[in-house]
Design an enzyme around this catalytic site. Sequence first.
Site, mmCIF file in Angstrom:
data_model
loop_
_atom_site.group_PDB
_atom_site.id
_atom_site.type_symbol
_atom_site.label_atom_id
_atom_site.label_comp_id
_atom_site.label_asym_id
_atom_site.label_seq_id
_atom_site.Cartn_x
_atom_site.Cartn_y
_atom_site.Cartn_z
ATOM 1 N N LYS A 13 0.834 -1.218 0.000
ATOM 2 C CA LYS A 13 0.000 0.000 0.000
ATOM 3 C C LYS A 13 0.860 1.256 0.000
ATOM 4 O O LYS A 13 0.618 2.183 -0.766
ATOM 5 C CB LYS A 13 -0.898 0.052 1.251
ATOM 6 C CG LYS A 13 -1.826 -1.124 1.405
ATOM 7 C CD LYS A 13 -2.684 -0.995 2.655
ATOM 8 C CE LYS A 13 -1.889 -0.983 3.973
ATOM 9 N NZ LYS A 13 -1.178 -2.243 4.276
ATOM 10 N N ARG A 88 -9.187 1.536 8.969
ATOM 11 C CA ARG A 88 -8.747 0.181 9.271
ATOM 12 C C ARG A 88 -9.784 -0.566 10.074
ATOM 13 O O ARG A 88 -9.586 -1.748 10.388
ATOM 14 C CB ARG A 88 -7.497 0.292 10.115
ATOM 15 C CG ARG A 88 -6.278 -0.296 9.473
ATOM 16 C CD ARG A 88 -5.189 -0.174 10.511
ATOM 17 N NE ARG A 88 -4.065 -0.953 10.151
ATOM 18 C CZ ARG A 88 -3.026 -0.473 9.484
ATOM 19 N NH1 ARG A 88 -2.999 0.766 9.084
ATOM 20 N NH2 ARG A 88 -2.013 -1.268 9.230
ATOM 21 N N ARG A 127 11.868 -6.106 4.193
ATOM 22 C CA ARG A 127 11.676 -4.651 4.125
ATOM 23 C C ARG A 127 12.711 -3.951 5.008
ATOM 24 O O ARG A 127 13.029 -4.398 6.100
ATOM 25 C CB ARG A 127 10.274 -4.273 4.600
ATOM 26 C CG ARG A 127 10.135 -2.755 4.722
ATOM 27 C CD ARG A 127 8.719 -2.280 4.775
ATOM 28 N NE ARG A 127 7.977 -2.850 5.870
ATOM 29 C CZ ARG A 127 6.674 -2.625 6.044
ATOM 30 N NH1 ARG A 127 6.001 -1.883 5.180
ATOM 31 N NH2 ARG A 127 6.052 -3.170 7.059
ATOM 32 N N ARG A 160 11.894 -2.659 10.533
ATOM 33 C CA ARG A 160 10.940 -1.974 11.421
ATOM 34 C C ARG A 160 10.658 -2.850 12.635
ATOM 35 O O ARG A 160 10.591 -4.071 12.517
ATOM 36 C CB ARG A 160 9.643 -1.731 10.639
ATOM 37 C CG ARG A 160 9.217 -0.302 10.634
ATOM 38 C CD ARG A 160 8.148 -0.056 9.605
ATOM 39 N NE ARG A 160 6.855 -0.633 9.963
ATOM 40 C CZ ARG A 160 5.767 -0.480 9.220
ATOM 41 N NH1 ARG A 160 5.804 0.198 8.082
ATOM 42 N NH2 ARG A 160 4.629 -1.025 9.583
ATOM 43 N N ARG A 171 -0.225 -9.011 13.303
ATOM 44 C CA ARG A 171 -0.793 -7.950 12.453
ATOM 45 C C ARG A 171 -1.705 -8.544 11.383
ATOM 46 O O ARG A 171 -2.734 -7.968 11.043
ATOM 47 C CB ARG A 171 0.330 -7.137 11.804
ATOM 48 C CG ARG A 171 1.012 -6.208 12.800
ATOM 49 C CD ARG A 171 2.331 -5.695 12.283
ATOM 50 N NE ARG A 171 2.208 -4.840 11.135
ATOM 51 C CZ ARG A 171 3.213 -4.556 10.306
ATOM 52 N NH1 ARG A 171 4.417 -5.081 10.514
ATOM 53 N NH2 ARG A 171 3.033 -3.772 9.288
HETATM 54 P P1 AP5 Z 1 4.974 -1.653 1.680
HETATM 55 O O1 AP5 Z 1 4.597 -0.788 0.523
HETATM 56 O O2 AP5 Z 1 5.843 -1.067 2.727
HETATM 57 O O3 AP5 Z 1 3.648 -2.313 2.291
HETATM 58 P P2 AP5 Z 1 2.455 -1.713 3.120
HETATM 59 O O4 AP5 Z 1 1.213 -2.378 2.632
HETATM 60 O O5 AP5 Z 1 2.474 -0.218 3.111
HETATM 61 O O6 AP5 Z 1 2.844 -2.297 4.536
HETATM 62 P P3 AP5 Z 1 2.831 -1.695 5.982
HETATM 63 O O7 AP5 Z 1 3.464 -2.736 6.858
HETATM 64 O O8 AP5 Z 1 3.448 -0.335 6.039
HETATM 65 O O9 AP5 Z 1 1.340 -1.638 6.246
HETATM 66 P P4 AP5 Z 1 0.674 -1.713 7.557
HETATM 67 O O10 AP5 Z 1 -0.690 -1.421 7.092
HETATM 68 O O11 AP5 Z 1 0.783 -2.885 8.402
HETATM 69 O O12 AP5 Z 1 1.513 -0.644 8.415
HETATM 70 P P5 AP5 Z 1 1.180 0.843 8.807
HETATM 71 O O13 AP5 Z 1 2.431 1.597 8.759
HETATM 72 O O14 AP5 Z 1 -0.026 1.342 8.088
HETATM 73 O O15 AP5 Z 1 5.634 -2.982 1.099
HETATM 74 C C1 AP5 Z 1 6.128 -4.002 1.960
HETATM 75 C C2 AP5 Z 1 7.478 -4.519 1.429
HETATM 76 O O16 AP5 Z 1 7.281 -5.214 0.206
HETATM 77 C C3 AP5 Z 1 8.490 -3.399 1.118
HETATM 78 O O17 AP5 Z 1 9.773 -3.881 1.459
HETATM 79 C C4 AP5 Z 1 8.362 -3.183 -0.396
HETATM 80 O O18 AP5 Z 1 9.565 -2.720 -0.969
HETATM 81 C C5 AP5 Z 1 7.985 -4.585 -0.872
HETATM 82 N N1 AP5 Z 1 7.070 -4.555 -2.001
HETATM 83 C C6 AP5 Z 1 6.013 -3.705 -2.215
HETATM 84 N N2 AP5 Z 1 5.369 -4.008 -3.363
HETATM 85 C C7 AP5 Z 1 6.013 -5.082 -3.873
HETATM 86 C C8 AP5 Z 1 5.811 -5.897 -5.049
HETATM 87 N N3 AP5 Z 1 4.810 -5.652 -5.915
HETATM 88 N N4 AP5 Z 1 6.655 -6.937 -5.253
HETATM 89 C C9 AP5 Z 1 7.661 -7.193 -4.379
HETATM 90 N N5 AP5 Z 1 7.915 -6.478 -3.270
HETATM 91 C C10 AP5 Z 1 7.086 -5.443 -3.010
HETATM 92 O O19 AP5 Z 1 0.733 0.627 10.325
HETATM 93 C C11 AP5 Z 1 1.634 0.215 11.330
HETATM 94 C C12 AP5 Z 1 0.898 0.162 12.660
HETATM 95 O O20 AP5 Z 1 0.377 1.469 12.991
HETATM 96 C C13 AP5 Z 1 -0.330 -0.749 12.709
HETATM 97 O O21 AP5 Z 1 0.027 -2.086 12.994
HETATM 98 C C14 AP5 Z 1 -1.138 -0.091 13.836
HETATM 99 O O22 AP5 Z 1 -0.631 -0.430 15.100
HETATM 100 C C15 AP5 Z 1 -0.881 1.392 13.615
HETATM 101 N N6 AP5 Z 1 -1.889 2.031 12.754
HETATM 102 C C16 AP5 Z 1 -1.673 2.615 11.532
HETATM 103 N N7 AP5 Z 1 -2.826 3.082 11.023
HETATM 104 C C17 AP5 Z 1 -3.802 2.796 11.937
HETATM 105 C C18 AP5 Z 1 -5.203 3.004 11.968
HETATM 106 N N8 AP5 Z 1 -5.851 3.601 10.956
HETATM 107 N N9 AP5 Z 1 -5.886 2.574 13.057
HETATM 108 C C19 AP5 Z 1 -5.261 1.964 14.085
HETATM 109 N N10 AP5 Z 1 -3.929 1.717 14.107
HETATM 110 C C20 AP5 Z 1 -3.207 2.123 13.044
#
Ligand code: AP5
Length: 214
Positions: A13, A88, A127, A160, A171
């Site tokens: 994402k 979410r 990552r 991370r 998660r």
């Molecule tokens: P990447 O693009 O980083 O993936 P992502 O979907 O953004 O993953 P995140 O882990 O950041 O999402 P998340 O939703 O768990 O975390 P967030 O920061 O929102 O890609 C992943 C890896 O794969 C990278 O290394 C990339 O290079 C590689 N890649 C990408 N595309 C690829 C492809 N096509 N082919 C191969 N490789 C690829 O949230 C973190 C925490 O914050 C949550 O757990 C929660 O505690 C809190 N939080 C955040 N938002 C909320 C909310 N709205 N409500 C409550 N808690 C929240």
Amino acid sequence: MRIIMLGAPGAGKGTQAKKIAEKYQIPHISTGDIFRSNIKEGTELGRKAKEYMDQGALVPDELTIGMLMDRIRKGDCAKGYVLDGFPRTIPQAESLKKALSEMEQKIDFAINVDVPDEKIIDRMAGRRACIACGATYHIVYNPSRVPDVCDVCGAGLVLRNDDKPETVKKRLSVYHDQTKPLIDYYKEAGVLVNIDGTQELNKVFSDIADLLGA
Ligand code: AP5
Ligand code: ZN
């Protein structure tokens, strides 16, 4: 254009949201990034959020919803934005819907980046995130030019805290319980699009760009 990114943790994402923001010149708003920058700055919000994030749990809606609503009311959001990691939960989606209708606005697309759980662990384990600017890489699929050094700012790259395999499993289970129901929610709203997120990352983006149009 107002866009929501849906998908499991690690589905890509953030990677795609950054490309969309650049191409369409709209802000990329990631609740995860906002929490991480609060943690880095040592704010009260960051201190509270960290307790949940380190466990792989969601930060409570009371802390998250108001923060996001303040952000989308800022002037740079007038032309639209791409939301990454919000909503979410169903209550978050309902709050967003209410706030948008008060502003006479609506979501144009909810893009579901679809990747099966088996691939997720591999993506998270590889990552690496920049400690200074938050840019993300993958040691195999999207490596930095110099290993462990950020291309953007030259700072170091780290795994991370919540990308350790035990936390990733938690998660994923939180995702299935609380976030996946949003796929049906936005399908019913008529704005859902599914994208095959297992493809190479530039191909994923070209599918998204085709869908969004020029
Ligand atoms: P990447 O693009 O980083 O993936 P992502 O979907 O953004 O993953 P995140 O882990 O950041 O999402 P998340 O939703 O768990 O975390 P967030 O920061 O929102 O890609 C992943 C890896 O794969 C990278 O290394 C990339 O290079 C590689 N890649 C990408 N595309 C690829 C492809 N096509 N082919 C191969 N490789 C690829 O949230 C973190 C925490 O914050 C949550 O757990 C929660 O505690 C809190 N939080 C955040 N938002 C909320 C909310 N709205 N409500 C409550 N808690 C929240
Ligand atoms: Zn950097």
